[in-house]
Scaffold this active site. Sequence first.
Site, PDB file in Angstrom:
ATOM      1  N   GLN A 152      59.067   5.936   6.062  1.00  0.00           N
ATOM      2  CA  GLN A 152      60.274   6.422   5.398  1.00  0.00           C
ATOM      3  C   GLN A 152      59.870   7.319   4.232  1.00  0.00           C
ATOM      4  O   GLN A 152      59.195   6.880   3.302  1.00  0.00           O
ATOM      5  CB  GLN A 152      61.111   5.246   4.888  1.00  0.00           C
ATOM      6  CG  GLN A 152      62.458   5.666   4.309  1.00  0.00           C
ATOM      7  CD  GLN A 152      63.237   4.481   3.792  1.00  0.00           C
ATOM      8  OE1 GLN A 152      62.888   3.914   2.764  1.00  0.00           O
ATOM      9  NE2 GLN A 152      64.293   4.091   4.494  1.00  0.00           N
TER      10      GLN A 152
ATOM     11  N   ARG B 211      68.090   7.583   7.297  1.00  0.00           N
ATOM     12  CA  ARG B 211      68.731   6.348   6.841  1.00  0.00           C
ATOM     13  C   ARG B 211      69.888   6.692   5.918  1.00  0.00           C
ATOM     14  O   ARG B 211      69.761   7.513   5.016  1.00  0.00           O
ATOM     15  CB  ARG B 211      67.755   5.423   6.109  1.00  0.00           C
ATOM     16  CG  ARG B 211      68.403   4.064   5.801  1.00  0.00           C
ATOM     17  CD  ARG B 211      67.425   2.996   5.373  1.00  0.00           C
ATOM     18  NE  ARG B 211      67.702   1.760   6.095  1.00  0.00           N
ATOM     19  CZ  ARG B 211      67.256   0.560   5.725  1.00  0.00           C
ATOM     20  NH1 ARG B 211      66.504   0.422   4.643  1.00  0.00           N
ATOM     21  NH2 ARG B 211      67.548  -0.508   6.435  1.00  0.00           N
TER      22      ARG B 211
ATOM     23  N   CYS C 199      60.266  -2.110   0.402  1.00  0.00           N
ATOM     24  CA  CYS C 199      59.249  -1.806  -0.602  1.00  0.00           C
ATOM     25  C   CYS C 199      58.464  -3.058  -0.988  1.00  0.00           C
ATOM     26  O   CYS C 199      59.039  -4.125  -1.178  1.00  0.00           O
ATOM     27  CB  CYS C 199      59.897  -1.204  -1.838  1.00  0.00           C
ATOM     28  SG  CYS C 199      60.510   0.464  -1.584  1.00  0.00           S
TER      29      CYS C 199
ATOM     30  N   TYR D  37      69.470   6.610  -3.664  1.00  0.00           N
ATOM     31  CA  TYR D  37      68.337   7.440  -4.039  1.00  0.00           C
ATOM     32  C   TYR D  37      68.739   8.913  -3.890  1.00  0.00           C
ATOM     33  O   TYR D  37      69.878   9.226  -3.568  1.00  0.00           O
ATOM     34  CB  TYR D  37      67.109   7.036  -3.236  1.00  0.00           C
ATOM     35  CG  TYR D  37      66.706   5.602  -3.522  1.00  0.00           C
ATOM     36  CD1 TYR D  37      66.417   5.187  -4.822  1.00  0.00           C
ATOM     37  CD2 TYR D  37      66.666   4.635  -2.510  1.00  0.00           C
ATOM     38  CE1 TYR D  37      66.086   3.866  -5.105  1.00  0.00           C
ATOM     39  CE2 TYR D  37      66.334   3.314  -2.789  1.00  0.00           C
ATOM     40  CZ  TYR D  37      66.049   2.932  -4.083  1.00  0.00           C
ATOM     41  OH  TYR D  37      65.732   1.630  -4.377  1.00  0.00           O
TER      42      TYR D  37
ATOM     43  N   PRO E 235      62.323  -0.719   6.639  1.00  0.00           N
ATOM     44  CA  PRO E 235      61.463  -0.397   5.492  1.00  0.00           C
ATOM     45  C   PRO E 235      61.833  -1.259   4.290  1.00  0.00           C
ATOM     46  O   PRO E 235      62.996  -1.306   3.882  1.00  0.00           O
ATOM     47  CB  PRO E 235      61.749   1.090   5.237  1.00  0.00           C
ATOM     48  CG  PRO E 235      63.069   1.350   5.865  1.00  0.00           C
ATOM     49  CD  PRO E 235      63.219   0.398   6.991  1.00  0.00           C
TER      50      PRO E 235
ATOM     51  N   ALA F  28      59.749   2.786   1.754  1.00  0.00           N
ATOM     52  CA  ALA F  28      60.019   4.045   1.071  1.00  0.00           C
ATOM     53  C   ALA F  28      58.745   4.566   0.416  1.00  0.00           C
ATOM     54  O   ALA F  28      58.184   3.932  -0.472  1.00  0.00           O
ATOM     55  CB  ALA F  28      61.105   3.842   0.018  1.00  0.00           C
TER      56      ALA F  28
END
Length: 359
Positions: free
Chosen positions: A104, A234, A25, A186, A23, A62
Amino acid sequence: MSTLFQPYTLRSLTIPNRVWMAPMCQYSAEMAGPNMGAATDWHFAHYAARAAGGTGLILVEATAVSPEGRISPGDLGIWNTTQVESLRRITDFLKEQGTVPGIQLAHAGRKASTDLPWRGGDPVDPEAHGWQPVAPSPVPFDEGHPVPTELTVEQIHAVTAQFVAAARNALAAGFEVAEIHGAHGYLIGEFLSPHSNQRQDAYGGSFENRVRFGLEVVDAVRAVWPDRLPLFFRISATDWLEEAGWTQDDTVRFAALLKEHGVDLLDVSSGGNAPRVRIPTGPGYQVPFAARVRAETGLAVAAVGMITEPAQAEKIVAHGEADAVLLGRELLRNPSWARGAARALGGEVPVPPQYLRSV
């Protein structure tokens, strides 16, 4: 025969090969109005090219479970039906090419409300159409970043409910793999690490308390995600901090718990929770983290990080260091990496009939 191009089955889902897309962005979603957070033509072209290139599984970037969970105003979202419809167009095409579509599910936590990377990536104030970040503790990510609002227990439970709604929407959008984002500093990763989690309640302090939120999200998502479909998680295997951070030992211990709670595969990355840390990068530098989890827990893993060459990827999978490889920047450079690797290793991937003249 190449191990990299052997099918791989998790639960009732068979992925045609072990070359998967990490993944990444794109920061290219609709940024305002009723379509905010919806996928655009950029996303369709971006993911369609990698599917046509033979990638076995594509994990869509994400995707925020709420408006406040976005990293930037350009992030994808999956909290409403408009976003679901925009993503279904992509999943339909990926399946037509024989690629498994995954997504994700993410909440940016204290790293939310930042500008697009090519515009500097600095925090965006609420006065400038940004929003107030939230976190386990009122500890800013870096100098110049806002102090996040500490989540109450009730708000923590509300975020868990947002992950559940997002999982239901992901299924409606046609995804066959859901990945919970617990890495790169995150929100879930912030709860895991003592560097960012300074709470004194049931969600902070001990290892058991710091992993509580992540496990609650896993349990809640697993309860609504079909039993026939796999759930990924993840993780950042280490914060790369000398003290007061998340460690490799923590990752192995947590991985065993994730396996017990119904996670089928751990996507093993590292870093992201502290700025300006020194990371000794190099080809395959994160593979040992994945290999250790697999060896010590029996949980399936995918390795990521500077995997660029077909022979390198083949060795990782054939030697049992990981069950699959996740390619990031290399697939940005070469959407048809899987097809070229199959030629080099004696494997096979489907080729769209429009491209047969290139074989």
